[in-house]
Design a protein around this motif. Structure first.
Motif, PDB file in Angstrom:
ATOM      1  N   VAL A 113       1.005  -1.112  -0.163  1.00 28.33           N
ATOM      2  CA  VAL A 113      -0.060   0.032   0.194  1.00 28.33           C
ATOM      3  C   VAL A 113       0.721   1.288  -0.017  1.00 28.33           C
ATOM      4  CG1 VAL A 113      -1.856   1.130   1.428  1.00 28.33           C
ATOM      5  CG2 VAL A 113      -1.819  -1.275   1.455  1.00 28.33           C
ATOM      6  N   VAL A 114       0.752   2.004  -0.827  1.00 30.93           N
ATOM      7  CA  VAL A 114       1.429   3.582  -1.065  1.00 30.93           C
ATOM      8  C   VAL A 114       1.253   4.237  -0.036  1.00 30.93           C
ATOM      9  CG1 VAL A 114       2.106   5.401  -2.483  1.00 30.93           C
ATOM     10  CG2 VAL A 114       1.611   3.006  -3.547  1.00 30.93           C
ATOM     11  N   VAL A 115       2.114   4.857   0.483  1.00 30.83           N
ATOM     12  CA  VAL A 115       1.933   5.931   1.721  1.00 30.83           C
ATOM     13  C   VAL A 115       1.161   7.115   1.203  1.00 30.83           C
ATOM     14  CG1 VAL A 115       3.139   7.410   3.476  1.00 30.83           C
ATOM     15  CG2 VAL A 115       3.971   5.023   3.087  1.00 30.83           C
ATOM     16  N   ASP A 116       0.286   7.825   1.938  1.00 32.54           N
ATOM     17  CA  ASP A 116      -0.438   8.979   1.752  1.00 32.54           C
ATOM     18  C   ASP A 116      -1.227   8.914   0.315  1.00 32.54           C
ATOM     19  OD1 ASP A 116       0.878  10.501   3.740  1.00 32.54           O
ATOM     20  OD2 ASP A 116       2.697  10.867   2.527  1.00 32.54           O
ATOM     21  N   THR A 117      -1.881   7.921   0.407  1.00 29.79           N
ATOM     22  CA  THR A 117      -3.061   7.513  -0.489  1.00 29.79           C
ATOM     23  C   THR A 117      -4.450   7.319   0.232  1.00 29.79           C
ATOM     24  OG1 THR A 117      -2.707   5.119  -0.590  1.00 29.79           O
ATOM     25  CG2 THR A 117      -1.331   6.626  -2.080  1.00 29.79           C
ATOM     26  N   PRO A 118      -5.376   7.206  -0.471  1.00 26.12           N
ATOM     27  CA  PRO A 118      -6.845   7.129   0.383  1.00 26.12           C
ATOM     28  C   PRO A 118      -6.836   5.605   0.963  1.00 26.12           C
ATOM     29  CG  PRO A 118      -7.271   8.067  -2.081  1.00 26.12           C
ATOM     30  CD  PRO A 118      -5.773   7.778  -1.795  1.00 26.12           C
ATOM     31  N   LEU A 119      -6.228   4.596   0.046  1.00 26.65           N
ATOM     32  CA  LEU A 119      -6.126   3.373   0.924  1.00 26.65           C
ATOM     33  C   LEU A 119      -5.297   3.315   2.242  1.00 26.65           C
ATOM     34  CD1 LEU A 119      -6.991   0.251   0.847  1.00 26.65           C
ATOM     35  CD2 LEU A 119      -4.778  -0.002  -0.843  1.00 26.65           C
ATOM     36  N   TYR A 120      -4.206   4.028   2.029  1.00 31.33           N
ATOM     37  CA  TYR A 120      -3.339   4.160   3.184  1.00 31.33           C
ATOM     38  C   TYR A 120      -4.172   4.743   4.359  1.00 31.33           C
ATOM     39  CZ  TYR A 120       0.802   5.313   5.889  1.00 31.33           C
ATOM     40  OH  TYR A 120       1.926   5.455   6.932  1.00 31.33           O
ATOM     41  N   ALA A 121      -4.663   5.537   4.285  1.00 30.28           N
ATOM     42  CA  ALA A 121      -5.656   6.362   5.250  1.00 30.28           C
ATOM     43  C   ALA A 121      -6.656   5.523   5.821  1.00 30.28           C
ATOM     44  CB  ALA A 121      -6.238   7.692   4.721  1.00 30.28           C
ATOM     45  N   LEU A 122      -7.209   4.979   4.684  1.00 31.91           N
ATOM     46  CA  LEU A 122      -8.478   4.045   5.112  1.00 31.91           C
ATOM     47  C   LEU A 122      -8.134   2.799   5.984  1.00 31.91           C
ATOM     48  CD1 LEU A 122     -11.512   3.824   4.426  1.00 31.91           C
ATOM     49  CD2 LEU A 122     -10.784   2.239   2.600  1.00 31.91           C
ATOM     50  N   THR A 142      -0.505   1.297 -18.000  1.00 32.95           N
ATOM     51  CA  THR A 142      -0.221   2.586 -18.075  1.00 32.95           C
ATOM     52  C   THR A 142      -1.471   3.335 -17.297  1.00 32.95           C
ATOM     53  OG1 THR A 142       0.975   2.627 -20.154  1.00 32.95           O
ATOM     54  CG2 THR A 142       0.380   4.420 -19.346  1.00 32.95           C
ATOM     55  N   LEU A 143      -1.227   4.439 -16.517  1.00 32.76           N
ATOM     56  CA  LEU A 143      -2.415   5.022 -15.751  1.00 32.76           C
ATOM     57  C   LEU A 143      -2.765   5.959 -16.836  1.00 32.76           C
ATOM     58  CD1 LEU A 143      -1.058   5.037 -12.224  1.00 32.76           C
ATOM     59  CD2 LEU A 143      -2.932   3.727 -12.876  1.00 32.76           C
ATOM     60  N   GLY A 144      -4.338   6.437 -16.673  1.00 32.65           N
ATOM     61  CA  GLY A 144      -4.812   7.374 -17.271  1.00 32.65           C
ATOM     62  C   GLY A 144      -4.744   8.675 -16.513  1.00 32.65           C
ATOM     63  N   LYS A 145      -5.015   9.789 -17.079  1.00 31.65           N
ATOM     64  CA  LYS A 145      -4.814  11.304 -16.569  1.00 31.65           C
ATOM     65  C   LYS A 145      -5.226  11.153 -15.304  1.00 31.65           C
ATOM     66  CE  LYS A 145      -5.990  16.145 -17.485  1.00 31.65           C
ATOM     67  NZ  LYS A 145      -6.658  16.888 -18.095  1.00 31.65           N
ATOM     68  N   ASP A 146      -4.438  12.003 -14.350  1.00 35.06           N
ATOM     69  CA  ASP A 146      -5.146  12.113 -13.049  1.00 35.06           C
ATOM     70  C   ASP A 146      -5.204  10.872 -12.070  1.00 35.06           C
ATOM     71  OD1 ASP A 146      -5.069  15.005 -13.236  1.00 35.06           O
ATOM     72  OD2 ASP A 146      -6.921  14.857 -14.312  1.00 35.06           O
ATOM     73  N   LEU A 147      -4.971   9.720 -12.674  1.00 34.18           N
ATOM     74  CA  LEU A 147      -5.050   8.313 -11.858  1.00 34.18           C
ATOM     75  C   LEU A 147      -3.468   8.078 -11.238  1.00 34.18           C
ATOM     76  CD1 LEU A 147      -6.950   6.298 -14.145  1.00 34.18           C
ATOM     77  CD2 LEU A 147      -7.778   7.324 -11.866  1.00 34.18           C
ATOM     78  N   LYS A 148      -3.672   7.618 -10.034  1.00 34.14           N
ATOM     79  CA  LYS A 148      -2.492   7.279  -9.367  1.00 34.14           C
ATOM     80  C   LYS A 148      -2.631   5.819  -8.787  1.00 34.14           C
ATOM     81  CE  LYS A 148      -0.172  11.531  -9.119  1.00 34.14           C
ATOM     82  NZ  LYS A 148       0.850  11.947  -9.189  1.00 34.14           N
ATOM     83  N   SER A 149      -1.288   5.360  -8.601  1.00 36.43           N
ATOM     84  CA  SER A 149      -1.447   4.034  -7.947  1.00 36.43           C
ATOM     85  C   SER A 149      -1.481   4.077  -6.375  1.00 36.43           C
ATOM     86  CB  SER A 149       0.068   3.084  -8.111  1.00 36.43           C
ATOM     87  OG  SER A 149       0.095   2.943  -9.447  1.00 36.43           O
ATOM     88  N   MET A 150      -2.181   3.105  -5.859  1.00 38.45           N
ATOM     89  CA  MET A 150      -2.125   3.360  -4.274  1.00 38.45           C
ATOM     90  C   MET A 150      -1.990   1.915  -3.737  1.00 38.45           C
ATOM     91  SD  MET A 150      -6.171   4.085  -3.195  1.00 38.45           S
ATOM     92  CE  MET A 150      -7.450   3.012  -3.854  1.00 38.45           C
ATOM     93  N   ALA A 151      -1.574   0.863  -4.457  1.00 41.61           N
ATOM     94  CA  ALA A 151      -1.330  -0.539  -4.123  1.00 41.61           C
ATOM     95  C   ALA A 151      -0.753  -1.422  -5.104  1.00 41.61           C
ATOM     96  CB  ALA A 151      -2.597  -1.287  -3.478  1.00 41.61           C
ATOM     97  N   TYR A 152       0.422  -2.081  -4.626  1.00 47.23           N
ATOM     98  CA  TYR A 152       0.971  -2.928  -5.467  1.00 47.23           C
ATOM     99  C   TYR A 152       1.095  -4.375  -5.167  1.00 47.23           C
ATOM    100  CZ  TYR A 152       2.967   1.268  -8.040  1.00 47.23           C
ATOM    101  OH  TYR A 152       3.064   2.473  -8.709  1.00 47.23           O
TER     102      TYR A 152
END
Length: 109
Positions: free
Chosen positions: A1-10, A29-39
């Motif tokens: 889980v990526v730090v400082d993401t909605p999932l991390y906070a949740l 490839t992520l689309g515009k304004d999308l970010k990874s929050m877990a790998y």
């Protein structure tokens, strides 16, 4: 889980969690304004979110299948229900839309 993401906070600032991930496709490839929050451990993106929309998230696993046995997956599912209820409250035609779509709300005991 990526730090400082909605999932991390949740999931209360945890960096690892259980996922039932077994898929044959993945995000390259992520689309515009999308970010990874877990790998996954193999580097595959397992969770994404949109940086400009309050609740636009994607999970590459099924948290609803683990929510009765894992608190973090339960938190994801509970958050989804909370977001849905909020949408119903603020959208003036939400009840009519739900009736037209014959939508059902899943209740997990």
């Amino acid at each position: 889980v990526v730090v400082d993401t909605p999932l991390y906070a949740l999931i209360n600032d945890e960096t690892r969690m259980q996922a039932n991930s077994f898929h044959h496709q993945a995000i390259r490839t992520l689309g515009k304004d999308l970010k990874s929050m877990a790998y996954a451990d193999d580097g595959i993106i397992e969770g994404i979110y949109h940086t400009k929309h309050r609740y636009l998230r994607g999970y590459q696993w099924h948290p609803e299948r683990l929510c009765n046995s894992d608190k973090n997956n339960r938190s994801i599912f509970d958050d989804f229900i909370k977001a849905f209820k909020y949408l119903v409250e603020i959208h003036p035609n939400a009840e009519q839309i739900l009736k037209e779509k014959k939508s059902r709300i899943l209740k997990i005991n």
